[in-house]
Structure formats: C-alpha cells, structure tokens
Design a protein around this motif. Sequence first.
Motif, PDB file in Angstrom:
ATOM      1  N   PHE A  62      -1.808   9.030   5.822  1.00  0.00           N
ATOM      2  CA  PHE A  62      -0.344   9.216   5.728  1.00  0.00           C
ATOM      3  C   PHE A  62      -0.032   8.399   6.666  1.00  0.00           C
ATOM      4  O   PHE A  62       1.201   8.165   7.074  1.00  0.00           O
ATOM      5  CB  PHE A  62      -0.416  10.148   5.082  1.00  0.00           C
ATOM      6  N   GLY A  66      -1.910   3.735   4.708  1.00  0.00           N
ATOM      7  CA  GLY A  66      -3.067   4.402   3.920  1.00  0.00           C
ATOM      8  C   GLY A  66      -4.736   4.481   3.961  1.00  0.00           C
ATOM      9  O   GLY A  66      -4.668   4.853   2.856  1.00  0.00           O
ATOM     10  N   TYR A  84      -0.104   4.485  -1.482  1.00  0.00           N
ATOM     11  CA  TYR A  84       0.761   5.298  -1.262  1.00  0.00           C
ATOM     12  C   TYR A  84       1.388   4.893  -3.490  1.00  0.00           C
ATOM     13  O   TYR A  84       0.479   4.012  -3.701  1.00  0.00           O
ATOM     14  CB  TYR A  84       1.952   4.379  -0.946  1.00  0.00           C
ATOM     15  N   GLY A  91       4.744   9.642  -3.524  1.00  0.00           N
ATOM     16  CA  GLY A  91       4.126   9.078  -2.051  1.00  0.00           C
ATOM     17  C   GLY A  91       2.310   9.452  -2.062  1.00  0.00           C
ATOM     18  O   GLY A  91       1.659   8.735  -1.794  1.00  0.00           O
TER      19      GLY A  91
END
Length: 297
Positions: A62, A66, A84, A91
Amino acid sequence: MKGEIAYVVADLEGSTGAWTKAHTLLGTPEWQEARVELTRDINAVADVLFEKGVRGVVVKDFHRTGYNLIPKYLDRRVRLVSGYYAGPAIGYGKLYGADFALFVGLHAAGGNGSGFLSHTLTSRIAEIVVNGKRLGEAELFATVLSSFNVPVCFFSGCPAACQEVLEKMDWLVAYEIAKDPEIYKDERKRQEYIRRKRQGLIEKVKEVSHPEKRPLFFMKPPFDCQVIFNQETEARRMNPWGFPQEGRIVRFQTEEFLELYQNLLKIAYFPKLAYYLRSVVLPLTRFGWKIQSLKHL
Ligand SMILES: [Zn+2]
C-alpha cells in the motif's frame, strides 16, 4: 484465528526500515534498503500468523504505487497483491476471503506534527478535516474493509500514528516503532534496533484477539469534508472537479462513505480524464509500475 485468512495492509513509513523521507521515495538507495526491511517485517508477521493457524495470508502493498515488497524475498506462502484496483474493494481489489486485517507500517494523519512523515493520501495535502476532526488513512482503509466484513485488529507505526488510531479504534492491538535519528546515524545500533523492533512486532501480533473481539469500524455519515492543501495553486490544480473552494481549502458534503472516499481520491490523485478511465488506466499503470520496480532490483 485457526483456519482463517489474514489480510495485511503494508505501508512503508511506519515499517522498521524507513528512517528518512528518502527511504519512502521510489528508486533511491535508501528505498532499496527500506523495501528489504519491509519485506522482512511482513515475513515475520506472516510467519507468526501461520504459526497461530491461519489458512492463508494476503498482503496488499500500500505504499505509493504499491510495488515495494520484493516478491523473491517474500515468504512463499503469502499471496502478494501489488498496485491499485478500482474494485471490488476500492484500492484493494479482491480480498481473497479475508477474515480479519492487520495494518503494518502505517503513518500518522496529515496535520499531526508529532508523527513521522505524517500525511493523508498525499503530502500535497496538509490536512483533511471531516466533521471537524482530522482524518487519517487508517479510518478510510478500515471503513472500506469493514464494508466487506473484514475487521481490522492490529496496527503498527510511529508512536503518534498508534496514539491517533487508538483514539478511534481502542480495541486494536497496536505496536509503536519510533524513529530516532541518533540510532539511524549508527549502523550497528540501527541494525540492532530493527531486529529488536521486528521481534517486538512478532510478539505483539501474537496478542491479536479472538474473532468475537473484533468490531467493524465505520466512519459515520453524513460527512462535511475539508481538504486543506499546502498551497492554493495545488488546490486549484487538483480541483478540476468544481468542488467549492476557498483559498487552499476544497470543501464538499456527502451522505455516503463511498462518495467521500471517491471524492478524496479524485482530489488527491486524479486528473479528470484518468478518473473516468480508471478501469482502463489502473491496469496499465500497474504494468508500468511493475516494470519500474523490477528495474530497481
Ligand atoms: Zn506509504
């Protein structure tokens, strides 16, 4: 925990290996070190979860694009989700049957002066205020997961981040990883500290509670939201959306959490066209980001 699927959200700022801003910027030598340590943190967490009897561990990378965790160093049993996704969970993408979630390596909210690299969504934004209170990412991420019946039960990050999140979700098991510049300067002390904190992380994950003690967290509508940018020019540039704006503050109201989150993502990250084309654009960027992160290996 036996037979369950654990979902780990991994961020970099609050992990054991991120000590300066440079550690969080893709492609820097410091970032290379930080992503190795982040991968080790996640392996440590996954290992203890498997020891406790989970059936699977899913990790969502995250930080930034990512693509920070290093697949070849990651525990083979872990399912890694990079990049994502527009949905099903905004997300995150698919949640792969997750039963509960752990937030590892997060940071404090933008506007929290005591935090390490505090920000909410992007450092262009100074602070996001919802219904008169400062908003942190953990509240957004936890609400999305809760709407898929996945309660968050663990949080690690800098002391300010832990304190902040415990004010909203006091049932969480929290673990503080402070960053002392004095320790950073001394390579031997730093390595020792990282080892010690990672061991502490393991011990703390062991405290994660039984299923009956895991409430779902929801931000409560309606929402009156102010996005306060650092600069008025940024606010203007990021608001082609026509939300009411006064100086560096973009403001909107909504009854729905999903609309709140989508508006925030639009204002924080998306030019207009990219947002409407996001189901096409996101897979393309994922491909690009992947190539970029491999280049640095
Ligand atoms: Zn991050």
